[in-house]
Scaffold this active site. Structure first.
Site, mmCIF file in Angstrom:
data_model
loop_
_atom_site.group_PDB
_atom_site.id
_atom_site.type_symbol
_atom_site.label_atom_id
_atom_site.label_comp_id
_atom_site.label_asym_id
_atom_site.label_seq_id
_atom_site.Cartn_x
_atom_site.Cartn_y
_atom_site.Cartn_z
ATOM 1 N N SER A 1 0.812 -1.220 0.000
ATOM 2 C CA SER A 1 0.000 0.000 0.000
ATOM 3 C C SER A 1 0.841 1.264 0.000
ATOM 4 O O SER A 1 0.321 2.361 -0.236
ATOM 5 C CB SER A 1 -0.920 0.024 1.228
ATOM 6 O OG SER A 1 -0.175 0.284 2.410
ATOM 7 N N LYS A 2 2.146 1.140 0.283
ATOM 8 C CA LYS A 2 2.985 2.316 0.471
ATOM 9 C C LYS A 2 3.286 3.021 -0.856
ATOM 10 O O LYS A 2 3.213 2.430 -1.926
ATOM 11 C CB LYS A 2 4.285 1.928 1.173
ATOM 12 C CG LYS A 2 4.071 1.325 2.568
ATOM 13 C CD LYS A 2 3.328 2.270 3.487
ATOM 14 C CE LYS A 2 3.257 1.778 4.928
ATOM 15 N NZ LYS A 2 2.451 0.566 5.087
ATOM 16 N N ASN A 3 3.674 4.307 -0.750
ATOM 17 C CA ASN A 3 3.912 5.119 -1.942
ATOM 18 C C ASN A 3 5.063 4.595 -2.789
ATOM 19 O O ASN A 3 5.105 4.833 -3.990
ATOM 20 C CB ASN A 3 4.195 6.558 -1.538
ATOM 21 C CG ASN A 3 3.012 7.212 -0.850
ATOM 22 O OD1 ASN A 3 2.062 6.554 -0.443
ATOM 23 N ND2 ASN A 3 3.069 8.523 -0.713
#
Length: 403
Positions: free
Chosen positions: A202-204
């Site tokens: 989910s991280k950028n």
């Protein structure tokens, strides 16, 4: 007043937001290179001639990105925190001060090594740890502070460093949500003693799973590298285990994905920043919604989340979220207070033999009544999507008597 979608009206937005993760030919190309190299793990084994190992390249480029001298890749962001605490010299039974408004890993990573999280409340207008609440939590057992750069907004690193220096404490930066963020022009993860990052899907910046530690301290880098490599030492022999360590290594496959993802990071960060600024403009002054304060020393916000608060005229946070969701806006409630989390309390009791309850009224109010957020992929969508989000939130606010 326009009829709400939840009551049978027309939803404000019916089109999906930007998908995540985003991948393309470069990921396939780099993964194929790893597959054909014969070097799938990072620690041992010879690759085919001409192959450039991906893990060292990722560590080098990531350290440069965050203005750090060193980086160590690890299996995930949770383990990164545990390793950072160990590398900085904390031991079982020591205490570390953390905010209660954060993902559970900030606390559970400490508890995994027998380090006890002590909760200091957050600021109501930023949702970040309140530096002025920290000193009252310091005891002779306190050995560190974990600053959480929540949602991509750096915590007040200037004040936190002053407190850490005054009391001789390690300062760890939990930057899981803050890849690319800066405080007074410096990359997070290079300001305190050690920074920790997550590469979870989910991280950028993501590799499916994975994590990275950053530091400017060579001793801490060697400690962290050794802990992650079953106690080996840099440039030592394969069976030369001089520290207690575990196998916390990433694979070449994950590094390949992360390297490809890094080529898109700057463009994606710029888009999130522009759309967050637009959303701030469109929501500013809306009765029922309160924007967070951003410290001017935050020179770059990573916007892993777009967070705001609900005004007291919104008498039911969960109902506001339900109405927003029906309008096509994926508004979420956010965290529950870690100072009240049963697993954290019970694990703390296992290590200490004590029931420890820390009062954090600001955090508890935010969780129960006020704080909400949108995930980063909403900001990656087009401008029309951002405007429709604002329209939907205006509409829901009016249903509570807002304007």
């Amino acid at each position: 007043m326009e009829k709400l979608a939840i009551d049978g009206g027309t939803p404000t937005r019916t089109t999906p937001f930007a998908s995540w993760p985003i991948a393309g030919e470069l990921e396939l190309e780099l993964l194929k290179e790893v597959l054909e190299s014969g070097k799938w793990g990072g620690a041992a084994g010879a690759a085919k001639a001409g192959y450039e190992p991906k893990l060292p390249a990722l560590e080098r480029k990531f350290a440069e990105l965050q203005d750090a001298a060193y980086a160590v890749s690890v299996v995930n962001g949770t383990v990164a925190i545990t390793v950072a605490l160990q590398a900085a010299g904390l031991k079982p039974g020591d205490e570390v001060i953390v905010p209660p408004y954060t993902f559970i890993a900030t606390a559970s990573a400490a508890l995994a090594f027998g380090i006890i999280p002590v909760f200091a409340d957050i600021e109501a207008d930023t949702l970040l740890i309140d530096p002025e609440k920290i000193e009252e939590r310091i005891t002779p057992r306190t050995k560190g502070i974990i600053a959480v750069h929540l949602a991509g907004a750096p915590a007040n690193m200037t004040r936190l460093q002053e407190i850490a220096d005054k009391h001789g404490l390690a300062l760890i930066e939990d930057a899981a949500q803050a890849v690319g963020a800066t405080w007074e022009g410096r990359g997070v993860g290079s300001i305190g003693d050690i920074g920790t990052f997550s590469l979870q899907s989910s991280k950028n910046l993501n590799a499916g799973e994975g994590g990275i530690l950053t530091t400017n301290n060579r001793d801490y880098w060697e400690n962290a590298w050794s802990i992650c490599n079953v106690g080996r030492i840099p440039d030592g022999g394969w069976y030369q285990h001089e520290r207690f360590g575990q196998n916390y290594r990433m694979t070449e496959f994950q590094a390949a994905i992360a390297l490809a993802q890094m080529t898109r990071l700057e463009e994606q960060m710029g888009r999130r920043e522009r759309h967050a600024a637009l959303l701030n403009e469109l929501l500013d002054g809306v009765k029922g919604i309160r924007l967070l304060r951003q410290d001017p020393r935050i020179t770059r916000h990573a916007y892993h989340l777009y967070m705001f608060k609900l005004d007291p005229i919104v008498t039911d946070k969960n109902e506001f979220i339900r109405r927003a969701n029906a309008e096509g806006v994926p508004l979420a409630s956010g965290y529950i207070p870690l100072n009240r989390n049963v697993s954290v309390i019970e694990t703390t009791r296992m290590w200490t033999g004590e029931d420890r309850i820390y009062e954090c009224p600001v955090c508890e109010s935010m969780c129960e009544k006020e704080a909400v957020w949108l995930s980063q992929n909403v900001l990656l969508s087009d401008e029309q999507a951002v405007r429709e989000v604002a329209d939907a939130l205006h509409k829901v606010s009016r249903s509570f008597g807002g304007s």
